[in-house]
Design a protein around this motif. Structure first.
Motif, short mmCIF file in Angstrom:
data_model
loop_
_atom_site.label_atom_id
_atom_site.label_comp_id
_atom_site.label_asym_id
_atom_site.label_seq_id
_atom_site.Cartn_x
_atom_site.Cartn_y
_atom_site.Cartn_z
N LEU A 231 -127.18 54.00 -71.15
CA LEU A 231 -128.50 53.32 -70.72
C LEU A 231 -129.64 52.82 -71.69
CD1 LEU A 231 -129.44 50.99 -67.92
CD2 LEU A 231 -130.46 53.29 -67.05
N LEU A 232 -130.31 54.18 -72.31
CA LEU A 232 -131.36 54.35 -72.83
C LEU A 232 -131.19 53.63 -74.49
CD1 LEU A 232 -132.68 57.84 -72.30
CD2 LEU A 232 -133.16 55.44 -71.56
N VAL A 233 -129.29 53.83 -74.63
CA VAL A 233 -128.92 52.91 -75.50
C VAL A 233 -128.94 51.56 -75.36
CG1 VAL A 233 -127.12 52.45 -77.74
CG2 VAL A 233 -127.73 54.63 -77.13
N ALA A 234 -128.52 50.97 -74.07
CA ALA A 234 -128.46 49.52 -74.18
C ALA A 234 -129.69 48.84 -74.60
CB ALA A 234 -127.40 49.39 -72.65
N SER A 235 -131.03 49.67 -73.18
CA SER A 235 -131.80 49.35 -73.86
C SER A 235 -132.92 49.47 -74.92
CB SER A 235 -132.91 49.62 -72.16
OG SER A 235 -132.34 50.02 -71.53
N ASN A 236 -132.14 50.05 -75.85
CA ASN A 236 -132.45 50.24 -77.68
C ASN A 236 -133.87 50.61 -77.34
OD1 ASN A 236 -132.65 48.92 -80.02
ND2 ASN A 236 -134.08 47.49 -79.72
N ARG A 237 -133.54 51.64 -76.32
CA ARG A 237 -134.70 53.17 -76.41
C ARG A 237 -133.78 53.89 -77.57
NH1 ARG A 237 -136.36 52.88 -70.51
NH2 ARG A 237 -137.75 54.90 -71.41
N GLY A 238 -133.62 54.34 -77.99
CA GLY A 238 -133.22 55.45 -78.93
C GLY A 238 -131.52 54.78 -79.59
N VAL A 239 -130.81 55.90 -80.16
CA VAL A 239 -129.64 56.01 -80.55
C VAL A 239 -129.16 57.07 -80.54
CG1 VAL A 239 -130.05 54.15 -82.80
CG2 VAL A 239 -129.79 56.24 -83.02
N ALA A 240 -127.41 57.18 -80.55
CA ALA A 240 -127.06 58.51 -79.66
C ALA A 240 -125.30 58.58 -80.98
CB ALA A 240 -126.22 57.98 -78.67
N VAL A 241 -125.03 59.71 -81.21
CA VAL A 241 -124.00 60.14 -81.32
C VAL A 241 -123.11 60.43 -80.76
CG1 VAL A 241 -122.11 60.90 -83.66
CG2 VAL A 241 -124.56 59.78 -83.52
N LEU A 242 -121.98 60.12 -79.82
CA LEU A 242 -121.13 60.56 -79.06
C LEU A 242 -119.83 60.63 -79.58
CD1 LEU A 242 -123.07 58.85 -76.12
CD2 LEU A 242 -123.21 60.64 -77.15
N PRO A 243 -119.07 61.89 -79.31
CA PRO A 243 -117.45 61.64 -79.77
C PRO A 243 -116.73 60.34 -79.16
CG PRO A 243 -117.83 63.53 -78.15
CD PRO A 243 -118.93 62.62 -78.08
N ASP A 244 -115.55 60.33 -79.58
CA ASP A 244 -114.98 58.94 -79.27
C ASP A 244 -114.67 58.59 -77.93
OD1 ASP A 244 -112.75 60.75 -79.80
OD2 ASP A 244 -111.73 59.82 -81.50
N TRP A 245 -113.81 59.21 -77.80
CA TRP A 245 -113.44 59.58 -76.30
C TRP A 245 -114.56 59.25 -75.00
CZ3 TRP A 245 -114.25 64.71 -77.79
CH2 TRP A 245 -115.08 65.77 -77.18
N VAL A 246 -115.40 59.36 -75.52
CA VAL A 246 -116.90 59.22 -74.56
C VAL A 246 -117.26 57.07 -74.32
CG1 VAL A 246 -119.06 59.12 -74.19
CG2 VAL A 246 -118.31 61.34 -74.37
N LEU A 247 -116.50 57.07 -75.88
CA LEU A 247 -117.01 55.14 -76.32
C LEU A 247 -116.20 54.55 -76.25
CD1 LEU A 247 -118.93 56.15 -79.46
CD2 LEU A 247 -119.86 55.84 -77.01
N ARG A 248 -115.22 55.08 -75.49
CA ARG A 248 -113.71 54.36 -74.89
C ARG A 248 -113.48 52.91 -74.26
NH1 ARG A 248 -113.68 58.17 -71.77
NH2 ARG A 248 -113.09 58.18 -69.61
N GLU A 249 -114.94 52.80 -73.37
CA GLU A 249 -115.23 52.25 -72.00
C GLU A 249 -115.88 50.75 -72.43
OE1 GLU A 249 -116.26 53.65 -68.47
OE2 GLU A 249 -114.13 54.98 -67.98
N VAL A 250 -117.09 51.52 -73.11
CA VAL A 250 -118.21 50.11 -74.15
C VAL A 250 -117.75 49.91 -75.46
CG1 VAL A 250 -119.88 52.54 -72.77
CG2 VAL A 250 -119.42 52.96 -75.19
N LYS A 251 -116.90 50.57 -76.21
CA LYS A 251 -116.89 49.78 -77.65
C LYS A 251 -116.77 48.18 -78.16
CE LYS A 251 -112.04 51.61 -78.67
NZ LYS A 251 -111.24 52.59 -79.13
N TYR A 252 -116.47 47.83 -76.72
CA TYR A 252 -115.97 46.88 -76.74
C TYR A 252 -116.67 45.55 -75.95
CZ TYR A 252 -111.27 48.00 -78.42
OH TYR A 252 -110.16 48.68 -79.22
N SER A 253 -117.96 46.52 -75.68
CA SER A 253 -118.94 45.49 -74.98
C SER A 253 -120.17 45.22 -75.66
CB SER A 253 -119.89 46.33 -74.18
OG SER A 253 -121.00 46.14 -73.76
N THR A 254 -120.18 43.90 -75.75
CA THR A 254 -121.47 43.15 -76.01
C THR A 254 -122.70 43.70 -76.34
OG1 THR A 254 -122.08 41.84 -74.34
CG2 THR A 254 -120.43 40.99 -76.33
#
Length: 301
Positions: A231-254
């Motif tokens: 949520l904070l990343v989408a709001s441009n309030r920070g960046v993160a580094v997360l494992p690939d399995w965590v990003l499976r649902e968001v990697k295609y989001s605009t």
């Protein structure tokens, strides 16, 4: 009076059989041995336990009291014996898990869901608050399995490889770094880095990139929940580094962009640490197989 389990089994068997001869067959001993055992028990008790002048043989008032004790105690003893046999056969046991990888809950719960159907008699639990001392808790037998990305040489402990994963950079699609093909250590110097609340020695971005490059982000903000980080990343309030399995649902989001960390990307491996004698138990071996295969399905989803 010195009372043993065999005495209680004798009382129960004679009561059910209605005689010494049939009870001896039930107990798989000779009739004379059973008669001798019964006489010794009555000598200890100081009372007759059976009315011998009746057919079938009936319990006396004292014998009924002992039968009541046998019916209370023996089923519990027999149930415990059955549990021990099941443990020896690998059907029962304990699987208490500690996790050094905060994001592992995302794949661990689907694994445990499949595991519990296959092994309903295994006591499964996840032990919180052990991230900083999980391996020592494993050695002390406080837990039975530790999920870790940092194998160590420990006597009596086996580290079983589970699967490889890629820690990936994630930022808002509006972030200035969104245009870069990959992310380098210097890119974090002016950023608010959102991380799980763990020691830096357990965070891939520090161990794999920032610490070797001696780069410190402008701010490190610990966040407990993955959903809040996103949520904070989408709001441009920070960046993160997360494992690939965590990003499976968001990697295609605009709303997001995901990028490899360094040109070649980072690759890490997860391990399951267990005590050597537990690793070969059937239920443990099955859990390890599930933990090797189910997370890969999430990575490919």
């Amino acid at each position: 009076m010195h009372l043993e389990f065999r005495h209680l089994r004798t009382i129960r068997a004679i009561h059910l059989a209605g005689g010494v001869a049939r009870a001896a067959d039930i107990l798989n001993i000779t009739q004379s041995a059973l008669s001798h055992q019964l006489k010794g028990l009555e000598d200890q008790a100081g009372v007759e336990l059976f009315a011998r002048r009746t057919k079938p043989l009936r319990l006396s008032a004292a014998g009924l009291k002992m039968l009541k004790l046998a019916e209370e105690v023996l089923p519990r003893v027999e149930a415990l014996e059955e549990e021990f046999r099941a443990m020896i056969a690998g059907k029962m046991g304990r699987l208490h898990i500690a996790i050094e990888c905060h994001a592992c809950f995302d794949w661990l719960f689907p694994v445990l869901e499949r595991f519990r159907h296959a092994w309903p008699d295994v006591d499964v639990d996840i032990r919180p608050n052990l991230a900083f001392a999980a391996l020592s808790a494993l050695a002390r037998e406080e837990v039975d399995l530790v999920i870790s990305s940092d194998p160590e040489e420990m006597p009596g402990i086996t580290f079983t490889p589970l699967f490889d994963y890629e820690p990936r950079f994630i930022a808002s699609s509006q972030h200035p770094l969104a245009a870069k093909p990959f992310i380098e250590a210097e890119d974090f110097r002016d950023e608010v880095l959102l991380t799980y609340p763990m020691d830096r020695t357990r965070l891939d971005i520090f161990t794999g990139l920032l610490n070797p490059a001696r780069v410190e982000p402008r701010q490190v903000r610990p966040i407990e929940l993955t959903a809040v980080i996103l949520l904070l990343v989408a709001s441009n309030r920070g960046v993160a580094v997360l494992p690939d399995w965590v990003l499976r649902e968001v990697k295609y989001s605009t709303d997001y962009v995901t990028k490899p960390v360094t040109e070649g990307g980072l690759t890490k491996r997860l391990y399951a640490a267990t005590r050597e004698e537990d690793t070969v138990k059937p239920f443990m071996a099955h859990f390890l197989r599930l933990a090797r295969t189910e997370p890969v399905k999430l990575q490919r989803a």
